[in-house]
Scaffold this motif. Structure first.
Motif, PDB file in Angstrom:
ATOM      1  N   ALA A  64      -2.490   1.835  10.137  1.00  0.00           N
ATOM      2  CA  ALA A  64      -1.050   1.625  10.298  1.00  0.00           C
ATOM      3  C   ALA A  64      -0.279   2.290   9.166  1.00  0.00           C
ATOM      4  O   ALA A  64       0.794   2.866   9.386  1.00  0.00           O
ATOM      5  N   GLY A  65      -0.818   2.246   7.965  1.00  0.00           N
ATOM      6  CA  GLY A  65      -0.156   2.891   6.830  1.00  0.00           C
ATOM      7  C   GLY A  65      -0.066   4.392   7.002  1.00  0.00           C
ATOM      8  O   GLY A  65       0.967   5.007   6.711  1.00  0.00           O
ATOM      9  N   ALA A  66      -1.145   4.980   7.487  1.00  0.00           N
ATOM     10  CA  ALA A  66      -1.143   6.425   7.721  1.00  0.00           C
ATOM     11  C   ALA A  66      -0.115   6.797   8.782  1.00  0.00           C
ATOM     12  O   ALA A  66       0.653   7.756   8.618  1.00  0.00           O
ATOM     13  N   LEU A  67      -0.081   6.036   9.861  1.00  0.00           N
ATOM     14  CA  LEU A  67       0.876   6.315  10.935  1.00  0.00           C
ATOM     15  C   LEU A  67       2.314   6.093  10.472  1.00  0.00           C
ATOM     16  O   LEU A  67       3.211   6.873  10.804  1.00  0.00           O
ATOM     17  N   ALA A  68       2.543   5.043   9.696  1.00  0.00           N
ATOM     18  CA  ALA A  68       3.896   4.763   9.200  1.00  0.00           C
ATOM     19  C   ALA A  68       4.352   5.844   8.226  1.00  0.00           C
ATOM     20  O   ALA A  68       5.504   6.291   8.277  1.00  0.00           O
ATOM     21  N   ALA A  69       3.459   6.269   7.344  1.00  0.00           N
ATOM     22  CA  ALA A  69       3.822   7.309   6.375  1.00  0.00           C
ATOM     23  C   ALA A  69       4.162   8.611   7.082  1.00  0.00           C
ATOM     24  O   ALA A  69       5.156   9.272   6.757  1.00  0.00           O
ATOM     25  N   GLU A  70       3.354   8.959   8.051  1.00  0.00           N
ATOM     26  CA  GLU A  70       3.624  10.201   8.774  1.00  0.00           C
ATOM     27  C   GLU A  70       4.919  10.092   9.575  1.00  0.00           C
ATOM     28  O   GLU A  70       5.728  11.018   9.607  1.00  0.00           O
ATOM     29  N   GLY A  71       5.141   8.934  10.193  1.00  0.00           N
ATOM     30  CA  GLY A  71       6.383   8.736  10.943  1.00  0.00           C
ATOM     31  C   GLY A  71       7.610   8.797  10.053  1.00  0.00           C
ATOM     32  O   GLY A  71       8.621   9.409  10.405  1.00  0.00           O
ATOM     33  N   ALA A  72       7.526   8.176   8.886  1.00  0.00           N
ATOM     34  CA  ALA A  72       8.649   8.203   7.947  1.00  0.00           C
ATOM     35  C   ALA A  72       8.887   9.617   7.430  1.00  0.00           C
ATOM     36  O   ALA A  72      10.032  10.045   7.267  1.00  0.00           O
ATOM     37  N   TRP A 109       0.828  -1.210   0.000  1.00  0.00           N
ATOM     38  CA  TRP A 109       0.000   0.000   0.000  1.00  0.00           C
ATOM     39  C   TRP A 109       0.859   1.257   0.000  1.00  0.00           C
ATOM     40  O   TRP A 109       0.505   2.265  -0.603  1.00  0.00           O
ATOM     41  N   LEU A 110       2.013   1.190   0.656  1.00  0.00           N
ATOM     42  CA  LEU A 110       2.891   2.352   0.764  1.00  0.00           C
ATOM     43  C   LEU A 110       3.987   2.364  -0.305  1.00  0.00           C
ATOM     44  O   LEU A 110       4.919   3.157  -0.227  1.00  0.00           O
ATOM     45  N   SER A 111       3.878   1.490  -1.287  1.00  0.00           N
ATOM     46  CA  SER A 111       4.832   1.421  -2.409  1.00  0.00           C
ATOM     47  C   SER A 111       6.271   1.256  -1.932  1.00  0.00           C
ATOM     48  O   SER A 111       7.176   1.956  -2.369  1.00  0.00           O
ATOM     49  N   ASP A 112       6.478   0.313  -1.030  1.00  0.00           N
ATOM     50  CA  ASP A 112       7.816   0.019  -0.512  1.00  0.00           C
ATOM     51  C   ASP A 112       8.063  -1.483  -0.586  1.00  0.00           C
ATOM     52  O   ASP A 112       8.411  -2.123   0.406  1.00  0.00           O
ATOM     53  N   SER A 113       7.884  -2.049  -1.776  1.00  0.00           N
ATOM     54  CA  SER A 113       8.005  -3.503  -1.925  1.00  0.00           C
ATOM     55  C   SER A 113       9.397  -4.015  -1.584  1.00  0.00           C
ATOM     56  O   SER A 113       9.557  -5.159  -1.163  1.00  0.00           O
ATOM     57  N   THR A 114      10.422  -3.176  -1.738  1.00  0.00           N
ATOM     58  CA  THR A 114      11.784  -3.603  -1.420  1.00  0.00           C
ATOM     59  C   THR A 114      12.070  -3.554   0.075  1.00  0.00           C
ATOM     60  O   THR A 114      13.013  -4.174   0.545  1.00  0.00           O
ATOM     61  N   GLY A 115      11.283  -2.804   0.816  1.00  0.00           N
ATOM     62  CA  GLY A 115      11.505  -2.677   2.248  1.00  0.00           C
ATOM     63  C   GLY A 115      12.648  -1.756   2.610  1.00  0.00           C
ATOM     64  O   GLY A 115      13.129  -1.768   3.737  1.00  0.00           O
ATOM     65  N   LEU A 116      13.082  -0.938   1.665  1.00  0.00           N
ATOM     66  CA  LEU A 116      14.212  -0.049   1.926  1.00  0.00           C
ATOM     67  C   LEU A 116      13.794   1.267   2.579  1.00  0.00           C
ATOM     68  O   LEU A 116      14.584   1.889   3.285  1.00  0.00           O
ATOM     69  N   ALA A 117      12.572   1.697   2.348  1.00  0.00           N
ATOM     70  CA  ALA A 117      12.145   3.002   2.858  1.00  0.00           C
ATOM     71  C   ALA A 117      11.574   2.926   4.273  1.00  0.00           C
ATOM     72  O   ALA A 117      11.749   3.848   5.060  1.00  0.00           O
ATOM     73  N   LEU A 118      10.889   1.845   4.576  1.00  0.00           N
ATOM     74  CA  LEU A 118      10.203   1.732   5.867  1.00  0.00           C
ATOM     75  C   LEU A 118      10.717   0.505   6.614  1.00  0.00           C
ATOM     76  O   LEU A 118      10.603  -0.616   6.133  1.00  0.00           O
ATOM     77  N   SER A 119      11.249   0.724   7.791  1.00  0.00           N
ATOM     78  CA  SER A 119      11.792  -0.390   8.571  1.00  0.00           C
ATOM     79  C   SER A 119      10.665  -1.237   9.159  1.00  0.00           C
ATOM     80  O   SER A 119       9.538  -0.765   9.342  1.00  0.00           O
ATOM     81  N   ASP A 120      10.989  -2.480   9.466  1.00  0.00           N
ATOM     82  CA  ASP A 120      10.013  -3.348  10.128  1.00  0.00           C
ATOM     83  C   ASP A 120       9.579  -2.743  11.459  1.00  0.00           C
ATOM     84  O   ASP A 120       8.412  -2.812  11.828  1.00  0.00           O
ATOM     85  N   GLY A 121      10.520  -2.146  12.169  1.00  0.00           N
ATOM     86  CA  GLY A 121      10.194  -1.536  13.455  1.00  0.00           C
ATOM     87  C   GLY A 121       9.161  -0.428  13.328  1.00  0.00           C
ATOM     88  O   GLY A 121       8.239  -0.331  14.138  1.00  0.00           O
TER      89      GLY A 121
END
Length: 138
Positions: A72-80, A14-26
């Motif tokens: 969760a996506g909204a919170l993660a995007a804002e946090g990032a 949903w957040l267009s981070d299929s590689t996992g490089l932009a958003l950490s698991d944490g």
């Protein structure tokens, strides 16, 4: 059934981070915990997602999965975005757009939580103030 691995994959898609490089698991996990907590508070429930916060099983109904992903996506995007804003120029347009998007999504999440709470209050077996009757008088 939704578990932590599936939840992370849905968030990344949903957040267009299929590689996992932009958003950490944490970051994703913390955002999911906060969104799940908001859902539980809104519905006066105790839902869990397997692997999230050491939960052994998933009890979140399938009908609420998309609400969890959006919150969760909204919170993660804002946090990032907030973290990135510290690294970029304050006038960086991409960061500002991401912050605005995250806040708009969180606003939608809050509206959905209010609707969930209203449905729970209307369909509950006990009135919403029933728990107060159990509290001892001061």
């Amino acid at each position: 059934m939704l578990d932590l691995t599936t939840l992370r994959a849905r968030l990344r898609a949903w957040l267009s981070d299929s590689t996992g490089l932009a958003l950490s698991d944490g970051l994703l996990d913390e955002a999911a915990l906060q969104a799940l907590d908001a859902i539980n508070r809104a519905g006066a429930t105790g839902y869990s997602v397997q692997g999230l916060g050491e939960a052994p099983i998933t009890t979140l109904p399938a009908a609420l999965e998309i609400l969890l992903v959006h919150g969760a996506g909204a919170l993660a995007a804002e946090g990032a975005a907030v973290a990135a804003e510290r690294l970029l120029e304050p006038d960086g347009q991409r960061t500002t757009v991401l912050v605005a998007w995250g806040r708009a999504q969180y606003g939608r999440f809050q509206i959905a939580l209010a609707e969930l709470r209203a449905r729970q209050m209307q369909s509950g077996l006990e009135p919403p103030y029933a728990a107060w009757g159990e509290a001892p008088d001061v």
